[in-house]
Design a protein around this motif. Structure first.
Motif, mmCIF file in Angstrom:
data_model
loop_
_atom_site.group_PDB
_atom_site.id
_atom_site.type_symbol
_atom_site.label_atom_id
_atom_site.label_comp_id
_atom_site.label_asym_id
_atom_site.label_seq_id
_atom_site.Cartn_x
_atom_site.Cartn_y
_atom_site.Cartn_z
ATOM 1 N N ALA A 31 0.825 -1.205 0.000
ATOM 2 C CA ALA A 31 0.000 0.000 0.000
ATOM 3 C C ALA A 31 0.859 1.256 0.000
ATOM 4 C CB ALA A 31 -0.935 -0.006 1.203
ATOM 5 N N ASP A 32 1.962 1.219 0.741
ATOM 6 C CA ASP A 32 2.862 2.375 0.777
ATOM 7 C C ASP A 32 3.445 2.660 -0.603
ATOM 8 O OD1 ASP A 32 2.587 2.704 3.560
ATOM 9 O OD2 ASP A 32 4.204 1.272 3.959
ATOM 10 N N VAL A 33 3.775 1.602 -1.348
ATOM 11 C CA VAL A 33 4.387 1.787 -2.663
ATOM 12 C C VAL A 33 3.435 2.514 -3.604
ATOM 13 C CG1 VAL A 33 5.325 0.579 -4.673
ATOM 14 C CG2 VAL A 33 5.867 -0.221 -2.395
ATOM 15 N N ALA A 34 2.151 2.311 -3.434
ATOM 16 C CA ALA A 34 1.164 2.943 -4.305
ATOM 17 C C ALA A 34 0.830 4.376 -3.897
ATOM 18 C CB ALA A 34 -0.117 2.113 -4.322
ATOM 19 N N GLU A 35 1.344 4.812 -2.743
ATOM 20 C CA GLU A 35 1.073 6.178 -2.269
ATOM 21 C C GLU A 35 1.918 7.192 -3.035
ATOM 22 O OE1 GLU A 35 -1.033 7.431 0.135
ATOM 23 O OE2 GLU A 35 -1.944 5.439 0.046
ATOM 24 N N PRO A 36 1.474 8.460 -3.072
ATOM 25 C CA PRO A 36 2.253 9.494 -3.778
ATOM 26 C C PRO A 36 3.633 9.681 -3.164
ATOM 27 C CG PRO A 36 0.023 10.269 -3.325
ATOM 28 C CD PRO A 36 0.194 8.982 -2.554
ATOM 29 N N SER A 37 4.613 9.905 -4.028
ATOM 30 C CA SER A 37 5.941 10.293 -3.576
ATOM 31 C C SER A 37 5.970 11.810 -3.439
ATOM 32 C CB SER A 37 6.995 9.829 -4.582
ATOM 33 O OG SER A 37 6.935 10.629 -5.763
ATOM 34 N N ARG A 38 7.147 12.348 -3.183
ATOM 35 C CA ARG A 38 7.294 13.806 -3.125
ATOM 36 C C ARG A 38 7.428 14.432 -4.513
ATOM 37 N NH1 ARG A 38 11.546 14.385 1.986
ATOM 38 N NH2 ARG A 38 10.023 13.905 3.637
ATOM 39 N N LEU A 39 7.490 13.619 -5.548
ATOM 40 C CA LEU A 39 7.563 14.134 -6.915
ATOM 41 C C LEU A 39 6.160 14.210 -7.497
ATOM 42 C CD1 LEU A 39 10.645 12.209 -8.343
ATOM 43 C CD2 LEU A 39 10.538 14.588 -7.579
ATOM 44 N N PRO A 40 5.749 15.364 -7.995
ATOM 45 C CA PRO A 40 4.389 15.521 -8.521
ATOM 46 C C PRO A 40 4.068 14.478 -9.592
ATOM 47 C CG PRO A 40 5.483 17.656 -8.379
ATOM 48 C CD PRO A 40 6.529 16.613 -8.095
ATOM 49 N N GLY A 41 2.936 13.808 -9.422
ATOM 50 C CA GLY A 41 2.468 12.856 -10.410
ATOM 51 C C GLY A 41 3.072 11.475 -10.319
ATOM 52 N N TRP A 42 4.003 11.285 -9.414
ATOM 53 C CA TRP A 42 4.669 9.978 -9.269
ATOM 54 C C TRP A 42 4.352 9.353 -7.919
ATOM 55 C CZ3 TRP A 42 10.395 9.333 -11.244
ATOM 56 C CH2 TRP A 42 10.381 9.302 -12.650
ATOM 57 N N THR A 43 4.011 8.059 -7.947
ATOM 58 C CA THR A 43 3.934 7.291 -6.716
ATOM 59 C C THR A 43 5.336 6.854 -6.296
ATOM 60 O OG1 THR A 43 3.741 5.164 -7.849
ATOM 61 C CG2 THR A 43 1.686 6.387 -7.448
ATOM 62 N N ARG A 44 5.408 6.249 -5.131
ATOM 63 C CA ARG A 44 6.697 5.680 -4.721
ATOM 64 C C ARG A 44 7.121 4.571 -5.686
ATOM 65 N NH1 ARG A 44 4.311 5.902 1.071
ATOM 66 N NH2 ARG A 44 5.288 7.764 1.956
ATOM 67 N N ALA B 169 12.685 8.902 -25.457
ATOM 68 C CA ALA B 169 12.068 9.477 -24.259
ATOM 69 C C ALA B 169 10.732 8.800 -23.972
ATOM 70 C CB ALA B 169 11.879 10.979 -24.447
ATOM 71 N N ALA B 170 9.993 8.494 -25.032
ATOM 72 C CA ALA B 170 8.691 7.849 -24.852
ATOM 73 C C ALA B 170 8.853 6.451 -24.264
ATOM 74 C CB ALA B 170 7.954 7.784 -26.187
ATOM 75 N N ALA B 171 9.866 5.724 -24.736
ATOM 76 C CA ALA B 171 10.111 4.380 -24.211
ATOM 77 C C ALA B 171 10.529 4.441 -22.745
ATOM 78 C CB ALA B 171 11.174 3.681 -25.041
ATOM 79 N N ARG B 172 11.353 5.423 -22.383
ATOM 80 C CA ARG B 172 11.759 5.594 -20.987
ATOM 81 C C ARG B 172 10.530 5.785 -20.109
ATOM 82 N NH1 ARG B 172 11.818 10.102 -17.912
ATOM 83 N NH2 ARG B 172 13.285 10.207 -16.134
ATOM 84 N N ASP B 173 9.651 6.699 -20.507
ATOM 85 C CA ASP B 173 8.462 6.982 -19.708
ATOM 86 C C ASP B 173 7.532 5.775 -19.645
ATOM 87 O OD1 ASP B 173 9.506 9.507 -19.427
ATOM 88 O OD2 ASP B 173 8.169 10.443 -20.895
ATOM 89 N N ALA B 174 7.403 5.064 -20.764
ATOM 90 C CA ALA B 174 6.525 3.899 -20.797
ATOM 91 C C ALA B 174 7.032 2.798 -19.872
ATOM 92 C CB ALA B 174 6.398 3.382 -22.229
ATOM 93 N N ASP B 175 8.350 2.615 -19.818
ATOM 94 C CA ASP B 175 8.923 1.595 -18.939
ATOM 95 C C ASP B 175 8.635 1.910 -17.475
ATOM 96 O OD1 ASP B 175 9.892 0.192 -21.080
ATOM 97 O OD2 ASP B 175 11.979 0.864 -20.850
ATOM 98 N N ILE B 176 8.738 3.168 -17.113
ATOM 99 C CA ILE B 176 8.461 3.567 -15.728
ATOM 100 C C ILE B 176 6.987 3.344 -15.401
ATOM 101 C CG2 ILE B 176 8.405 5.517 -14.113
ATOM 102 C CD1 ILE B 176 10.874 6.610 -15.634
ATOM 103 N N GLU B 177 6.110 3.741 -16.305
ATOM 104 C CA GLU B 177 4.676 3.549 -16.079
ATOM 105 C C GLU B 177 4.340 2.065 -15.973
ATOM 106 O OE1 GLU B 177 2.303 5.639 -15.385
ATOM 107 O OE2 GLU B 177 3.592 7.407 -15.540
ATOM 108 N N ARG B 178 4.967 1.262 -16.789
ATOM 109 C CA ARG B 178 4.729 -0.188 -16.766
ATOM 110 C C ARG B 178 5.135 -0.796 -15.429
ATOM 111 N NH1 ARG B 178 9.048 -2.636 -20.163
ATOM 112 N NH2 ARG B 178 10.168 -2.378 -18.168
ATOM 113 N N ASP B 179 6.277 -0.360 -14.909
ATOM 114 C CA ASP B 179 6.843 -0.990 -13.722
ATOM 115 C C ASP B 179 6.346 -0.400 -12.409
ATOM 116 O OD1 ASP B 179 8.272 -2.564 -15.452
ATOM 117 O OD2 ASP B 179 10.150 -1.441 -15.250
#
Length: 229
Positions: A28-41, A68-78
């Motif tokens: 549950a903590d991993v799914a919570e927002p991080s300190r970076l806007p728009g990013w979870t932990r 750049a698109a592949a970089r962002d997609a990999d982060i969203e996937r993981d």
């Protein structure tokens, strides 16, 4: 002087600190927002793993990211993965980075990063340390800018001051830490010199876009607006 061997050891220490702290979370903590806007932990952990692999690419002469698109997609996937998978990925990717950096190499050679940025191979270990240390802070799990090693804070302020030095949007700016250390940056825009005073962690937070600078004091003008990193 850049000491890549020292920086590699520091990267390993910083990675272990992060993994030990992150292991206290739950899914549950991993799914919570991080300190970076728009990013979870989870986004932060996924980025750390993919960044290690990207630096392996750089050191082995491949493009850092396919795009750049592949970089962002990999982060969203993981990002949505459970904690145990995230931690294993961060550790295993860090091990791949360590294996490549342990091999004999010409550390004076020039390597290419994202967006055409170049640097010497010897500076990559410190760049990786920056990722690990600052994103540990970004996780928001009890590790703050004031907890960063003092030696790292000083070097990262110098690194960022160098990055903004001569920038066309930043007036001449003197950075004055409360402990007497000083740095210069900016100088490409009209105005200044502006002297910015404050604790070194606050100066770092402002330069790195982690704090708004409200805890800093200025002379000679308002706090300069810094461009995004």
């Amino acid at each position: 002087m850049i000491d890549h061997a020292h920086d590699l050891a520091s990267v390993r220490d910083a990675t272990e600190r992060l993994l030990t702290a992150a292991a206290r979370m739950d899914n549950a903590d991993v799914a919570e927002p991080s300190r970076l806007p728009g990013w979870t932990r989870g986004h932060v952990l996924a980025h750390l793993a993919r960044n290690a692999d990207a630096l392996v690419n750089v050191l082995e002469g491949r493009p850092m990211y396919v795009s750049a698109a592949a970089r962002d997609a990999d982060i969203e996937r993981d990002a949505p993965r459970p904690l145990d998978v995230q931690l294993s990925d961060v550790r295993e990717s860090a091990d791949r980075f360590r294996k490549v950096t342990d091999a004999p190499a010409d550390w004076s050679r020039t390597v290419e990063l994202r967006n055409g940025v170049t640097d010497t191979a010897a500076r990559l270990p410190f760049r990786r340390r920056v990722e690990v240390e600052l994103h540990h802070v970004d996780l928001g799990i009890g590790y703050g800018l004031e907890d960063l090693p003092a030696e790292f804070v000083e070097r990262e302020i110098e690194f960022l001051a160098e990055r903004f030095r001569g920038h066309r949007d930043v007036p001449a700016t003197d950075l004055a830490a409360d402990d007497g250390r000083r740095w210069t940056t900016g100088g490409g825009a009209e105005g200044g010199p502006v002297v910015v005073h404050g604790p070194a962690p606050e100066l770092l937070g402002w330069l790195a876009g982690r704090r708004d600078g409200s805890a800093l004091r200025t002379e000679g003008g308002p706090l300069p607006a810094l461009p995004p990193l």
